[in-house]
Write a protein that holds these residues in place. Sequence first.
Motif, PDB file in Angstrom:
ATOM      1  N   PHE A 184       0.813  -1.215   0.000  1.00  0.00           N
ATOM      2  CA  PHE A 184       0.000   0.000   0.000  1.00  0.00           C
ATOM      3  C   PHE A 184       0.848   1.267   0.000  1.00  0.00           C
ATOM      4  N   TRP A 185       1.958   1.270   0.767  1.00  0.00           N
ATOM      5  CA  TRP A 185       2.718   2.497   1.003  1.00  0.00           C
ATOM      6  C   TRP A 185       3.896   2.655   0.057  1.00  0.00           C
ATOM      7  N   GLU A 186       4.168   3.892  -0.309  1.00  0.00           N
ATOM      8  CA  GLU A 186       5.350   4.252  -1.102  1.00  0.00           C
ATOM      9  C   GLU A 186       6.500   4.554  -0.145  1.00  0.00           C
ATOM     10  N   ASP A 187       7.658   3.919  -0.363  1.00  0.00           N
ATOM     11  CA  ASP A 187       8.816   4.188   0.483  1.00  0.00           C
ATOM     12  C   ASP A 187       9.404   5.549   0.110  1.00  0.00           C
ATOM     13  N   SER A 188       9.651   6.394   1.107  1.00  0.00           N
ATOM     14  CA  SER A 188      10.119   7.748   0.832  1.00  0.00           C
ATOM     15  C   SER A 188      10.849   8.301   2.042  1.00  0.00           C
ATOM     16  N   ASP A 189      12.054   8.854   1.805  1.00  0.00           N
ATOM     17  CA  ASP A 189      12.794   9.518   2.889  1.00  0.00           C
ATOM     18  C   ASP A 189      12.005  10.700   3.422  1.00  0.00           C
ATOM     19  N   TYR A 190      11.378  11.452   2.525  1.00  0.00           N
ATOM     20  CA  TYR A 190      10.615  12.620   2.941  1.00  0.00           C
ATOM     21  C   TYR A 190       9.420  12.212   3.800  1.00  0.00           C
ATOM     22  N   ALA A 191       8.754  11.131   3.410  1.00  0.00           N
ATOM     23  CA  ALA A 191       7.619  10.655   4.202  1.00  0.00           C
ATOM     24  C   ALA A 191       8.067  10.245   5.590  1.00  0.00           C
ATOM     25  N   ARG A 192       9.203   9.561   5.669  1.00  0.00           N
ATOM     26  CA  ARG A 192       9.705   9.142   6.983  1.00  0.00           C
ATOM     27  C   ARG A 192      10.033  10.353   7.853  1.00  0.00           C
ATOM     28  N   LYS A 193      10.529  11.402   7.232  1.00  0.00           N
ATOM     29  CA  LYS A 193      10.907  12.597   7.985  1.00  0.00           C
ATOM     30  C   LYS A 193       9.699  13.419   8.421  1.00  0.00           C
ATOM     31  N   GLU A 194       8.714  13.596   7.541  1.00  0.00           N
ATOM     32  CA  GLU A 194       7.642  14.559   7.786  1.00  0.00           C
ATOM     33  C   GLU A 194       6.275  13.939   8.105  1.00  0.00           C
ATOM     34  N   TYR A 195       6.055  12.663   7.766  1.00  0.00           N
ATOM     35  CA  TYR A 195       4.737  12.057   7.914  1.00  0.00           C
ATOM     36  C   TYR A 195       4.699  10.879   8.886  1.00  0.00           C
ATOM     37  N   ILE A 196       5.610   9.928   8.738  1.00  0.00           N
ATOM     38  CA  ILE A 196       5.484   8.638   9.423  1.00  0.00           C
ATOM     39  C   ILE A 196       5.945   8.733  10.866  1.00  0.00           C
ATOM     40  N   GLY A 197       5.012   8.530  11.791  1.00  0.00           N
ATOM     41  CA  GLY A 197       5.320   8.592  13.207  1.00  0.00           C
ATOM     42  C   GLY A 197       5.482   7.211  13.817  1.00  0.00           C
ATOM     43  N   GLU A 198       5.796   7.194  15.097  1.00  0.00           N
ATOM     44  CA  GLU A 198       5.854   5.934  15.843  1.00  0.00           C
ATOM     45  C   GLU A 198       4.458   5.322  15.889  1.00  0.00           C
ATOM     46  N   PHE A 199       4.404   3.994  16.061  1.00  0.00           N
ATOM     47  CA  PHE A 199       3.102   3.342  16.182  1.00  0.00           C
ATOM     48  C   PHE A 199       2.325   3.972  17.348  1.00  0.00           C
ATOM     49  N   PRO A 200       1.094   4.403  17.132  1.00  0.00           N
ATOM     50  CA  PRO A 200       0.371   5.137  18.176  1.00  0.00           C
ATOM     51  C   PRO A 200      -0.116   4.225  19.304  1.00  0.00           C
ATOM     52  N   SER A 201       0.123   4.642  20.522  1.00  0.00           N
ATOM     53  CA  SER A 201      -0.392   3.925  21.690  1.00  0.00           C
ATOM     54  C   SER A 201      -1.851   4.297  21.903  1.00  0.00           C
ATOM     55  N   ASP A 202      -2.553   3.508  22.717  1.00  0.00           N
ATOM     56  CA  ASP A 202      -3.938   3.825  23.027  1.00  0.00           C
ATOM     57  C   ASP A 202      -4.038   5.188  23.714  1.00  0.00           C
ATOM     58  N   GLU A 203      -3.024   5.500  24.544  1.00  0.00           N
ATOM     59  CA  GLU A 203      -3.014   6.778  25.241  1.00  0.00           C
ATOM     60  C   GLU A 203      -2.892   7.944  24.257  1.00  0.00           C
ATOM     61  N   LEU A 204      -1.997   7.793  23.265  1.00  0.00           N
ATOM     62  CA  LEU A 204      -1.826   8.846  22.265  1.00  0.00           C
ATOM     63  C   LEU A 204      -3.094   9.006  21.437  1.00  0.00           C
ATOM     64  N   ILE A 205      -3.688   7.895  21.041  1.00  0.00           N
ATOM     65  CA  ILE A 205      -4.917   7.958  20.248  1.00  0.00           C
ATOM     66  C   ILE A 205      -5.998   8.715  21.012  1.00  0.00           C
ATOM     67  N   GLY A 206      -6.133   8.384  22.294  1.00  0.00           N
ATOM     68  CA  GLY A 206      -7.141   9.040  23.117  1.00  0.00           C
ATOM     69  C   GLY A 206      -6.893  10.530  23.274  1.00  0.00           C
ATOM     70  N   SER A 207      -5.624  10.909  23.451  1.00  0.00           N
ATOM     71  CA  SER A 207      -5.314  12.325  23.645  1.00  0.00           C
ATOM     72  C   SER A 207      -5.504  13.123  22.358  1.00  0.00           C
ATOM     73  N   VAL A 208      -5.204  12.512  21.196  1.00  0.00           N
ATOM     74  CA  VAL A 208      -5.417  13.180  19.909  1.00  0.00           C
ATOM     75  C   VAL A 208      -6.916  13.361  19.662  1.00  0.00           C
ATOM     76  N   GLU A 209      -7.692  12.316  19.962  1.00  0.00           N
ATOM     77  CA  GLU A 209      -9.148  12.431  19.804  1.00  0.00           C
ATOM     78  C   GLU A 209      -9.709  13.540  20.707  1.00  0.00           C
ATOM     79  N   GLU A 210      -9.196  13.618  21.945  1.00  0.00           N
ATOM     80  CA  GLU A 210      -9.660  14.659  22.872  1.00  0.00           C
ATOM     81  C   GLU A 210      -9.285  16.050  22.357  1.00  0.00           C
TER      82      GLU A 210
END
Length: 316
Positions: free
Chosen positions: A9-35
């Motif tokens: 599905f995903w295109e490999d890209s240095d720019y994407a890794r730098k500006e888009y791709i984050g660490e796998f989101p924890s349940d805590e992070l998901i909840g705080s972003v939703e809030e």
Amino acid sequence: MKQFDFNDFWEDSDYARKEYIGEFPSDELIGSVEEELGYKLPAFYVEMMKLQNGGFPKNTCFPTKESTSWASDHVEITGILGIGRDKTYSLCGGLGSQFMIDEWGYPDIGICICDCPSAGHDMIMLDYRKNGKDGEPEVVHVDQESDYRITFLAENFETFIKGLVHADVYDTSEEDLKETLEELKTGSYSDLLKELLQNEDGLDRQLRNLLIKLTEKKGYFALHADELSHLVYDVQFYLYSKHKKVSSKEEYLKEYPQMIAFGNNEITTNGYAPGFVEDWMNLRMENQEIKKKLLGGLTFEKAYEEKVINELKRYD
């Protein structure tokens, strides 16, 4: 998620890794972003981000039944924003959802989820108006260039992702290139650029030939970080600073889009990446090729200005 294969599905890209791709989101992070955003994220999107948290998909086009500023039969995305705050292009990042609503004026109907090649002038949003902030949002295209016109795309995010197709499906590059080259030969500039080119003997012709050469080399008309693009940035700054005062870098970067990037004219890239222009200007200032004038403002260093003029003469 078992019904959809994300392995390719995903295109490999240095720019994407730098500006888009984050660490796998924890349940805590998901909840705080939703809030923070005030909306419940779609379950399919959350599970998708647990496999890769944002990035560039290989399939970037979604078919439409009506035309938009992008095309008559589809919209196109650049990247999918991930869950987080650290990456520039994440939901709560520097150029995330709330930034696009607060600073760019996008309607407060939900979450900006995908950016588009226009560099901010259209977006894909999750629209919560029908089912509420805790319900399943629809997916819509919002067109800033058409007074934030909203075009329905899909009933949910899963349907949107599964409906993406490769850009080759809509490839009209040969026809588009021919049309673009003709526009560069005879088309009109923006009002600002026409004003700056008045009484500049030969510059109109030289600039057109430069733009034609750049477009032939790329296969399309766009300015990036390559040598010819830098020369086009140079020419625009030369013309602007010759006829108008450039008080600061910030002021020039604000005015820049009115020349070739946008406008109701034929010679336009219909969008631009602000980072490329700012990087070019930072480089020129670091090299003392753009410097402060004694009476205030910015201008080219004399020797560099002559270099730009001589480079442009090669396209006479």
